[in-house]
Every structure is written in structure tokens, then in C-alpha cells.
Design an enzyme around this catalytic site. Structure first.
Site, short mmCIF file in Angstrom:
data_model
loop_
_atom_site.label_atom_id
_atom_site.label_comp_id
_atom_site.label_asym_id
_atom_site.label_seq_id
_atom_site.Cartn_x
_atom_site.Cartn_y
_atom_site.Cartn_z
N ASP A 157 4.32 13.98 14.59
CA ASP A 157 4.48 13.91 13.13
C ASP A 157 3.13 14.13 12.45
O ASP A 157 2.78 13.43 11.51
CB ASP A 157 5.08 12.56 12.73
CG ASP A 157 5.62 12.56 11.30
OD1 ASP A 157 5.87 13.65 10.76
OD2 ASP A 157 5.78 11.46 10.73
N TYR A 173 10.63 4.44 7.64
CA TYR A 173 10.88 3.40 8.62
C TYR A 173 10.33 2.04 8.21
O TYR A 173 10.77 1.01 8.73
CB TYR A 173 10.22 3.75 9.96
CG TYR A 173 10.32 5.18 10.36
CD1 TYR A 173 11.50 5.67 10.91
CD2 TYR A 173 9.26 6.07 10.19
CE1 TYR A 173 11.61 7.00 11.29
CE2 TYR A 173 9.36 7.39 10.57
CZ TYR A 173 10.53 7.85 11.12
OH TYR A 173 10.64 9.16 11.49
N ALA A 174 9.35 2.02 7.32
CA ALA A 174 8.60 0.79 7.12
C ALA A 174 7.88 0.82 5.78
O ALA A 174 7.74 1.87 5.16
CB ALA A 174 7.59 0.61 8.24
N LEU A 175 7.42 -0.35 5.37
CA LEU A 175 6.48 -0.42 4.26
C LEU A 175 5.14 -0.89 4.82
O LEU A 175 5.08 -1.52 5.88
CB LEU A 175 6.97 -1.32 3.13
CG LEU A 175 7.24 -2.80 3.38
CD1 LEU A 175 5.96 -3.61 3.23
CD2 LEU A 175 8.28 -3.33 2.41
N LEU A 221 0.81 -1.22 0.00
CA LEU A 221 0.00 0.00 0.00
C LEU A 221 0.84 1.26 0.00
O LEU A 221 0.38 2.33 -0.41
CB LEU A 221 -0.93 0.01 1.22
CG LEU A 221 -1.93 -1.15 1.33
CD1 LEU A 221 -2.71 -1.06 2.64
CD2 LEU A 221 -2.89 -1.15 0.14
N GLY A 222 2.08 1.17 0.49
CA GLY A 222 2.94 2.35 0.55
C GLY A 222 4.22 2.04 1.28
O GLY A 222 4.41 0.96 1.83
#
EC number: 2.7.11.1
Length: 513
Positions: free
Chosen positions: A328, A211-213, A206-207
Site C-alpha cells: 500500500d 481500518y482505523a483512526l 490525528l486522522g
């Protein structure tokens, strides 16, 4: 494909060519089932039991534990090594697969190039090109075992497995075989923690971020569609941090609010002998980000912005009451749950577009610093500071007021389509603009915006946190009650005529470049 072994195992589906060899002097009764290879080739729907022996060999040689006789299989094609790892304060029995072949071993469509890959529940493993299996770890409870057997016994169905659809084969076994296998599995896995791959099937990406997918996933039992944030690999050298991750996610899973994306589950998964990945399972929101809405529309109407912004503040108020500072807040982290109009007679519940009945704001990525590390998180914020409060950039102490600054930037962007601080508006630099709280409401972009909104923004974008609005002051601002603020905006914040060489590009314009 033909497959053979040299000794039958109770609990396996067998035929005359489906046997197993024991190369160890250890009696076979002392081995317990660690997992299964389920044959995916039509007409060959059998499953091979993988025990907790130290090494299981696979290949064409008659000395292998699992013999595959297809011509593209090497004499010694692959090895399964028993790997015992201490992860998240649990001793885990895992399988490390090592490729020994010329034609390759493929995991989920990718050739195994490293010698250190830990098999996961649901991995599709192909030896050469001809021998295709689904790998399943033995379940941790008799209920799980019965559920797994029932699923595999039912009619073949199509399932998504990361990058392709495959058939789940039909397998049957006698009740006495199931009872024997279940007892052995319970003996081995009495304390085995539940893995992400026990509960979920991974889907499309999805994106991806710093830091992460993020991938789509489905709960195997309930069918619920979820989003899973998979953090980049890190060393498995600090059990204290893993324990802290577990404790903090347990706290965050108790965060429940209509304007917050729910955290549903968390896992620590080994990916090699020395590395782990952390997984966060989240409520899946399907209707995109606030950022995408701004890009599509260039800017939002005042009534639309007001309805969305009040929900944002309501969610932030709840987080702050739980002693959680987001830090954030930006349009990409504000997700939208949109109820679409199905017929013209439906009554809208807010100032939305013609095809929308209602929109629910969902704040995502709260508490992210807990999972990435404080230093890495802060450094990343400082690297892309458009929405970040000045006190975060200077790495001084900060309070929940940092989220109010970011909220002020978001409201500014919603109403005019570009941020109050940017390199396009320099000099000074973007960072210096923030550190000086140097911004303005430029004509003609703000000419039709109520003074009351300018007053609210100017009390959110205040350099000194002590003088900045808190969450209650923001929520109780007259703008939300349609009360006009009289002569409230300071002279330097009045609508200024922007010079031709500093006309900012909106996010919509930048997205077209």
C-alpha cells in the site's frame, strides 16, 4: 457533593462520611481491590475502592454500596458488574458499567447509552452532573502501585483526557494502608496483562482511514509523544487470531530502520462483552505526509524528488530483506521528518527548501494486512487502485515487485503533480489503464524532465512483474548518479501532446475543488 458508605475499608482515604457497605455474606477480607474511583470534585479528593464483588451498586439509596446524595443522583443510579473475559489468552477481571438513571452516566463526556461498556484505565465517569470521578484499575505490580500513589499524591496537575483537561486530585495514604492494598492487588492481578491505558494517555485525533483512526498519545512514565492506530471493533471470537496478532506484532517491532516508522507496542483491548479493539503504538512523525507536500507545491523539483525517492527505495529494500511486502505504498503512507533551519548559517544536508536543513522519509503502515485480514485489505486496495500493481487487482499471486510498481507511480506523481492512471485520462477506465499498463509522459508537463527519469519510471511501471525492476536495479539506476540515459525511452513513452479534453488536474487543483 456528599458521598457515604456503610463500612470502612483499609487502604481507602476515609472521613466520617466515607464508608462502605458489604451486601454479600462473603467476609470482606475475601474481596480484593480491582480498582478505584478517584473523586475529581475540589475539596472532596477521596478514592473509593472497587472490589471484585459480582455487582457494586451506586446511587442515593442507603442500600447501595456507594452512596451519592446529590439531588441529581437516582435512587439506583448505576451498577458495576465484575466481568471475567478471556482476551489474548489472558483471563481479565474487568468492570462493566450499566446506567440505571434518569439523568445519565457519562464516560469521557459521552452519555452511556449502551448497557455494555467496559471501563478503561483513566476513564472519567460522571454520575448525573454533580459527581465526577477518575477510574483507575489496580496496578499489576507493586512498582506501578507506588508510582500511581506518588503521582496522585503530588501537586494537582492538568492532564489531557481525550476531550478535555481535568485536575488530578491530591490523595495521601499511610504506608501500612499502602502495604495492605498492594498485597491485595498483587494477589488479584498476579497475571494481569498490561493495558494500553496503563501506559498511555490518549490525546487528540490525528486522522482516520478505512481500518482505523489515529490518535496522539503520551507515555505516562517517559512523556514520549506517540501515535496510536486504533482499529475498528471486531468480535472476540477467535483466540487463535489474537495470538497471531501478538506474534506478528512482536516480529514487526523488531523492524528498525531510519526510513521506517517504528512500531513501539501493541495491545488487544476489550470494549464490550463480545468485542475487542487492537491498538498499535507507533513512532510519531510531526511534519506531515509526502502527499501534503505535493499538494502544497503542485509538483517537486527533480533533485528534491531524487533525494526523497532514494530514501523510499532504501526503506523498501530493508522491508523486502525482512520478507515484508508493503502493498500500500502511496504518498499518504510516506511521512516526512523535517529538520527546520534555525539560523542562516546552518548548512543544508540536501536539496530542500530554504527553511529546511534535512528531510527524512518514513514509510508507514507496513504489514497492515496482518491486522485487518487479508481479504478486507485486498478488497480495499482494489477499491482505490491508483497506486496498486496490476497483479493485486487481478488477485493473482504477487511478490515484492508490487511495491516497485507503486514506487514508480509515486515518482511520476512527484514530478508532474498528477498520477499516470486516472479516470480523467480515460477511456479506458482507471482499472483498465492499470491492467494494460497504459500511461504516457505528457507534454508540456514532462518537457524539462531528464530522459533518465523517464527510463527509470518506464522500468518500474511494467505489466509483467518478471520484467519489472527489482529493488536493487532501481537503487542502482544511473539517474541517482546523474548519468544521462541515452535513447532509452521507447517511442510510445516519449513525451506526448495531450488533447485539450484530457488535461489532468493536479492534486493541488483537486484539493481546491
Amino acid at each position: 457533593m456528599s458521598l457515604s458508605t456503610k463500612r470502612e475499608h483499609s487502604g481507602d482515604v476515609t472521613d466520617s462520611s466515607f464508608k462502605r457497605q458489604q451486601r454479600s455474606n462473603k467476609p470482606s477480607s475475601e474481596y480484593t481491590c480491582l480498582g478505584h474511583l478517584v473523586n475529581l470534585i475540589p475539596g472532596k479528593e477521596q478514592k473509593v475502592e472497587i472490589t471484585n464483588r459480582n455487582v457494586t451498586t451506586i446511587g442515593r439509596s442507603r442500600s447501595c454500596d456507594v452512596i451519592l446524595s446529590e439531588p441529581d443522583i437516582s435512587t439506583f443510579h448505576a451498577e458495576f458488574h465484575l466481568l471475567q473475559m478471556d482476551v489474548d489468552n489472558f483471563q481479565r477481571n474487568l468492570i462493566n458499567v450499566i446506567d440505571k438513571s434518569r439523568n445519565g452516566t457519562f464516560i469521557n463526556g459521552n452519555r452511556l447509552v449502551k448497557k455494555d461498556y467496559i471501563l478503561k484505565n483513566g476513564d472519567r465517569i460522571v454520575f448525573g452532573k454533580s459527581c465526577s470521578f477518575l477510574f483507575k484499575y489496580a496496578s499489576s505490580s507493586s512498582t506501578d502501585i507506588e508510582n500511581d500513589d506518588e503521582k496522585v499524591s503530588s501537586e494537582s496537575r492538568s492532564y489531557k483526557n481525550d476531550d478535555e483537561v481535568f485536575k488530578k486530585p491530591q490523595i495521601s495514604a499511610t504506608s501500612s494502608q499502602n502495604a495492605t492494598t498492594s498485597a491485595a492487588i498483587r494477589k488479584l492481578n498476579k497475571t494481569r496483562p498490561v493495558s494500553f491505558f496503563d501506559k498511555y494517555l490518549l490525546g487528540k485525533e490525528l486522522g482516520a482511514g478505512h481500518y482505523a483512526l489515529v490518535k496522539e498519545a503520551k507515555n505516562k512514565k517517559t512523556g514520549q509523544q506517540v501515535a496510536v492506530k486504533i482499529f475498528h471493533a471486531q468480535q472476540n471470537d477467535d483466540q487463535k487470531k489474537n495470538k497471531q496478532f501478538r506474534e506478528e506484532t512482536n516480529i514487526l517491532m523488531r523492524v528498525q530502520h531510519p526510513n521506517i516508522v517504528n512500531l513501539l507496542d501493541s495491545f488487544v483491548e476489550p470494549i464490550s462483552k463480545s468485542q475487542i479493539q487492537k491498538y498499535l503504538v507507533l513512532e510519531k512523525i510531526d511534519d506531515g505526509e509526502l502527499f501534503e507536500r505535493i499538494v502544497r507545491k503542485t509538483c517537486l523539483r527533480q533533485d528534491e524528488s531524487k533525494a526523497l525517492f532514494k530514501q523510499l527505495l532504501t526503506g523498501l529494500k530493508y522491508l523486502h530483506e525482512q520478507n515484508i511486502i508493503h502493498r500500500d505504498i502511496k504518498p499518504e503512507n510516506i511521512l516526512l521528518n523535517i529538520t527546520r533551519r534555525e539560523n542562516p548559517s546552518q548548512v543544508q544536508l540536501g536539496p530542500w527548501d530554504e527553511d529546511e536543513i534535512d528531510i527524512q522519509v518514513k514509510i508507514a503502515d507496513f504489514g497492515l494486512a496482518k491486522f485487518t485480514g487479508e481479504m478486507q485489505f485486498t478488497n480495499t486496495l482494489c477499491g482505490t487502485p491508483s497506486y496498486v500493481a496490476p497483479e493485486v487487482l487481478t488477485k493473482k499471486g504477487y511478490t515484492s515487485k508490487v511495491d516497485l510498481w507503486s514506487a514508480g507511480v509515486i515518482l511520476y506523481v512527484c514530478l508532474c503533480g498528477f498520477p499516470p492512471f486516472s479516470d480523467q485520462l480515460g477511456p479506458p477506465s482507471l482499472k483498465e489503464q492499470i491492467l494494460q499498463a497504459k500511461y504516457a509522459f505528457y507534454s508540456p508537463y514532462w518537457d524539462k524532465i531528464d530522459d533518465s527519469v523517464l527510463h527509470l519510471i518506464s522500468n518500474l511501471l511494467v505489466l509483467n512483474p518478471d520484467e519489472r525492476y527489482n529493488i536493487d536495479e532501481a537503487l542502482n539506476h544511473p539517474w541517482f548518479n546523474d548519468i544521462q540515459q541515452q535513447s532509452s525511452v521507447s517511442l510510445e513513452l516519449q513525451r506526448l501532446q495531450i488533447t485539450d479534453n484530457k488535461i489532468p488536474k493536479t492534486y493541488s487543483e483537486l484539493s481546491c475543488l
